[in-house]
Design a protein around this motif. Structure first.
Motif, PDB file in Angstrom:
ATOM      1  N   TYR A 102       0.879  -1.167   0.000  1.00 42.92           N
ATOM      2  CA  TYR A 102       0.000   0.000   0.000  1.00 42.92           C
ATOM      3  C   TYR A 102       0.915   1.216   0.000  1.00 42.92           C
ATOM      4  CZ  TYR A 102      -4.141  -2.732   1.190  1.00 42.92           C
ATOM      5  OH  TYR A 102      -5.175  -3.613   1.174  1.00 42.92           O
ATOM      6  N   SER A 103       0.786   2.056  -0.993  1.00 41.91           N
ATOM      7  CA  SER A 103       1.707   3.179  -1.165  1.00 41.91           C
ATOM      8  C   SER A 103       0.931   4.440  -1.517  1.00 41.91           C
ATOM      9  CB  SER A 103       2.709   2.854  -2.275  1.00 41.91           C
ATOM     10  OG  SER A 103       3.412   1.671  -1.958  1.00 41.91           O
ATOM     11  N   PHE A 104       1.493   5.573  -1.114  1.00 41.59           N
ATOM     12  CA  PHE A 104       0.787   6.838  -1.260  1.00 41.59           C
ATOM     13  C   PHE A 104       1.737   7.923  -1.752  1.00 41.59           C
ATOM     14  CE2 PHE A 104      -1.140   4.237   1.964  1.00 41.59           C
ATOM     15  CZ  PHE A 104      -2.470   4.210   1.568  1.00 41.59           C
ATOM     16  N   LEU A 105       1.216   8.818  -2.553  1.00 42.01           N
ATOM     17  CA  LEU A 105       1.981   9.947  -3.064  1.00 42.01           C
ATOM     18  C   LEU A 105       2.374  10.856  -1.903  1.00 42.01           C
ATOM     19  CD1 LEU A 105       2.850  11.181  -5.830  1.00 42.01           C
ATOM     20  CD2 LEU A 105       0.774  12.578  -5.695  1.00 42.01           C
ATOM     21  N   GLU A 106       3.651  11.214  -1.847  1.00 43.76           N
ATOM     22  CA  GLU A 106       4.121  12.101  -0.785  1.00 43.76           C
ATOM     23  C   GLU A 106       3.817  13.554  -1.122  1.00 43.76           C
ATOM     24  OE1 GLU A 106       8.168  11.523   0.376  1.00 43.76           O
ATOM     25  OE2 GLU A 106       7.821   9.446   0.939  1.00 43.76           O
ATOM     26  N   ALA A 107       3.655  14.348  -0.088  1.00 46.36           N
ATOM     27  CA  ALA A 107       3.444  15.789  -0.265  1.00 46.36           C
ATOM     28  C   ALA A 107       4.605  16.364  -1.075  1.00 46.36           C
ATOM     29  CB  ALA A 107       3.349  16.474   1.091  1.00 46.36           C
ATOM     30  N   GLY A 108       4.290  17.240  -1.987  1.00 49.98           N
ATOM     31  CA  GLY A 108       5.305  17.839  -2.843  1.00 49.98           C
ATOM     32  C   GLY A 108       5.432  17.140  -4.183  1.00 49.98           C
ATOM     33  N   SER A 109       4.778  15.992  -4.313  1.00 50.11           N
ATOM     34  CA  SER A 109       4.844  15.256  -5.581  1.00 50.11           C
ATOM     35  C   SER A 109       3.597  15.462  -6.436  1.00 50.11           C
ATOM     36  CB  SER A 109       5.041  13.758  -5.310  1.00 50.11           C
ATOM     37  OG  SER A 109       6.343  13.522  -4.827  1.00 50.11           O
ATOM     38  N   GLU A 110       2.660  16.231  -5.919  1.00 44.10           N
ATOM     39  CA  GLU A 110       1.438  16.498  -6.676  1.00 44.10           C
ATOM     40  C   GLU A 110       1.791  17.140  -8.007  1.00 44.10           C
ATOM     41  OE1 GLU A 110       2.088  17.734  -3.652  1.00 44.10           O
ATOM     42  OE2 GLU A 110       0.560  16.944  -2.286  1.00 44.10           O
ATOM     43  N   GLY A 111       1.136  16.719  -9.060  1.00 41.76           N
ATOM     44  CA  GLY A 111       1.345  17.310 -10.374  1.00 41.76           C
ATOM     45  C   GLY A 111       2.485  16.701 -11.162  1.00 41.76           C
ATOM     46  N   LYS A 112       3.283  15.855 -10.535  1.00 43.68           N
ATOM     47  CA  LYS A 112       4.365  15.202 -11.271  1.00 43.68           C
ATOM     48  C   LYS A 112       3.776  14.057 -12.087  1.00 43.68           C
ATOM     49  CE  LYS A 112       8.099  16.590  -8.294  1.00 43.68           C
ATOM     50  NZ  LYS A 112       9.303  16.192  -7.582  1.00 43.68           N
ATOM     51  N   THR A 113       4.325  13.842 -13.253  1.00 39.14           N
ATOM     52  CA  THR A 113       3.816  12.832 -14.171  1.00 39.14           C
ATOM     53  C   THR A 113       4.577  11.521 -14.005  1.00 39.14           C
ATOM     54  OG1 THR A 113       3.220  14.544 -15.754  1.00 39.14           O
ATOM     55  CG2 THR A 113       3.418  12.303 -16.607  1.00 39.14           C
ATOM     56  N   VAL A 114       3.824  10.429 -14.015  1.00 38.61           N
ATOM     57  CA  VAL A 114       4.391   9.084 -13.978  1.00 38.61           C
ATOM     58  C   VAL A 114       3.999   8.419 -15.289  1.00 38.61           C
ATOM     59  CG1 VAL A 114       4.276   6.843 -12.829  1.00 38.61           C
ATOM     60  CG2 VAL A 114       4.235   8.945 -11.471  1.00 38.61           C
ATOM     61  N   SER A 115       4.980   7.844 -15.974  1.00 35.10           N
ATOM     62  CA  SER A 115       4.721   7.229 -17.276  1.00 35.10           C
ATOM     63  C   SER A 115       5.281   5.819 -17.340  1.00 35.10           C
ATOM     64  CB  SER A 115       5.372   8.057 -18.393  1.00 35.10           C
ATOM     65  OG  SER A 115       4.851   9.367 -18.408  1.00 35.10           O
ATOM     66  N   VAL A 116       4.687   5.002 -18.183  1.00 35.96           N
ATOM     67  CA  VAL A 116       5.205   3.653 -18.426  1.00 35.96           C
ATOM     68  C   VAL A 116       6.651   3.763 -18.882  1.00 35.96           C
ATOM     69  CG1 VAL A 116       5.004   1.594 -19.874  1.00 35.96           C
ATOM     70  CG2 VAL A 116       2.936   2.707 -18.986  1.00 35.96           C
ATOM     71  N   GLY A 117       7.512   2.960 -18.284  1.00 42.91           N
ATOM     72  CA  GLY A 117       8.924   2.952 -18.647  1.00 42.91           C
ATOM     73  C   GLY A 117       9.789   3.879 -17.817  1.00 42.91           C
ATOM     74  N   ASP A 118       9.181   4.693 -16.943  1.00 43.08           N
ATOM     75  CA  ASP A 118       9.971   5.576 -16.092  1.00 43.08           C
ATOM     76  C   ASP A 118      10.900   4.775 -15.187  1.00 43.08           C
ATOM     77  OD1 ASP A 118       8.874   7.911 -17.028  1.00 43.08           O
ATOM     78  OD2 ASP A 118       7.641   8.311 -15.259  1.00 43.08           O
ATOM     79  N   GLU A 119      12.052   5.364 -14.914  1.00 42.16           N
ATOM     80  CA  GLU A 119      12.993   4.764 -13.973  1.00 42.16           C
ATOM     81  C   GLU A 119      12.388   4.819 -12.572  1.00 42.16           C
ATOM     82  OE1 GLU A 119      17.523   5.478 -12.293  1.00 42.16           O
ATOM     83  OE2 GLU A 119      16.483   7.123 -13.298  1.00 42.16           O
ATOM     84  N   VAL A 120      12.564   3.731 -11.817  1.00 45.09           N
ATOM     85  CA  VAL A 120      12.131   3.684 -10.421  1.00 45.09           C
ATOM     86  C   VAL A 120      13.371   3.535  -9.554  1.00 45.09           C
ATOM     87  CG1 VAL A 120      10.795   2.417  -8.696  1.00 45.09           C
ATOM     88  CG2 VAL A 120       9.901   2.676 -11.014  1.00 45.09           C
ATOM     89  N   VAL A 121      13.513   4.426  -8.586  1.00 45.41           N
ATOM     90  CA  VAL A 121      14.642   4.399  -7.670  1.00 45.41           C
ATOM     91  C   VAL A 121      14.104   4.157  -6.261  1.00 45.41           C
ATOM     92  CG1 VAL A 121      16.544   5.750  -6.681  1.00 45.41           C
ATOM     93  CG2 VAL A 121      15.932   6.024  -9.099  1.00 45.41           C
ATOM     94  N   VAL A 122      14.648   3.171  -5.581  1.00 43.08           N
ATOM     95  CA  VAL A 122      14.284   2.945  -4.183  1.00 43.08           C
ATOM     96  C   VAL A 122      15.084   3.947  -3.362  1.00 43.08           C
ATOM     97  CG1 VAL A 122      14.227   1.297  -2.275  1.00 43.08           C
ATOM     98  CG2 VAL A 122      13.832   0.508  -4.620  1.00 43.08           C
ATOM     99  N   THR A 123      14.378   4.902  -2.746  1.00 40.29           N
ATOM    100  CA  THR A 123      15.051   5.974  -2.018  1.00 40.29           C
ATOM    101  C   THR A 123      15.088   5.727  -0.516  1.00 40.29           C
ATOM    102  OG1 THR A 123      12.970   7.207  -2.086  1.00 40.29           O
ATOM    103  CG2 THR A 123      14.618   7.737  -3.767  1.00 40.29           C
ATOM    104  N   LYS A 124      14.305   4.766  -0.038  1.00 35.93           N
ATOM    105  CA  LYS A 124      14.339   4.387   1.379  1.00 35.93           C
ATOM    106  C   LYS A 124      14.031   2.902   1.480  1.00 35.93           C
ATOM    107  CE  LYS A 124      12.002   5.072   5.777  1.00 35.93           C
ATOM    108  NZ  LYS A 124      10.768   5.596   6.380  1.00 35.93           N
ATOM    109  N   ARG A 125      14.874   2.197   2.226  1.00 34.41           N
ATOM    110  CA  ARG A 125      14.659   0.770   2.489  1.00 34.41           C
ATOM    111  C   ARG A 125      14.428   0.568   3.981  1.00 34.41           C
ATOM    112  NH1 ARG A 125      15.892  -2.611  -1.651  1.00 34.41           N
ATOM    113  NH2 ARG A 125      17.149  -1.706  -3.293  1.00 34.41           N
ATOM    114  N   ASN A 126      13.499  -0.305   4.299  1.00 35.53           N
ATOM    115  CA  ASN A 126      13.262  -0.686   5.686  1.00 35.53           C
ATOM    116  C   ASN A 126      14.161  -1.868   6.021  1.00 35.53           C
ATOM    117  OD1 ASN A 126      11.084   1.185   5.882  1.00 35.53           O
ATOM    118  ND2 ASN A 126       9.774  -0.289   4.843  1.00 35.53           N
TER     119      ASN A 126
END
Length: 140
Positions: A102-126
């Motif tokens: 279950y994941s949610f858009l963080e504040a400050g990311s509103e309006g940013k575009t996500v597209s098929v093929g975009d790079e995904v970076v893991v910025t925090k690991r538990n």
């Protein structure tokens, strides 16, 4: 998905659509790596930030044949059982195997575009698995 595919007889594969995903990330380094993701950025490190809050416990809806609306009569109707042996990893939903976050858009990311093929970076690991703790829904 490759770990789920191996649980079925060839040439059958698990159907990703049974999990009703919003975003699919491929090419993780190892199976179930997403269990430990705390945050991802889509579109590179400066892209849309998504906070990965909880594990997604699964129910028997994954066994349904979407064409008939009834439980599948072949091996795909046993998908939940095939996950029970090693995917019950969250004490907050102790009877449900886990697949996804279950994941949610963080504040400050509103309006940013996500597209098929975009790079995904893991910025925090538990370091440990998260625990599902939504009031009234968790089992413990």
């Amino acid at each position: 998905m490759p770990d789920l595919h191996r649980r079925f007889p060839e040439p059958m594969k698990a159907d990703i659509m049974k999990f009703r995903p919003n975003i699919i990330v491929s090419d993780a380094e190892k199976p179930w790596e997403e269990d430990y993701w705390g945050e991802i950025a889509i579109g590179g490190a400066e892209g849309a930030k998504i906070e990965c809050i909880h594990n997604c416990g699964r129910c028997k809806s994954v066994n349904i044949d979407y064409e008939t609306g009834k439980p599948a009569m072949d091996e795909s109707g046993k998908l939940l059982a095939k996950m029970q042996s090693d995917r019950r990893i969250d004490k907050g939903v102790k009877y449900s195997p886990i697949f996804g976050r279950y994941s949610f858009l963080e504040a400050g990311s509103e309006g940013k575009t996500v597209s098929v093929g975009d790079e995904v970076v893991v910025t925090k690991r538990n370091e440990e698995h998260t625990r599902f703790d939504w009031k009234g829904l968790a089992t413990t």
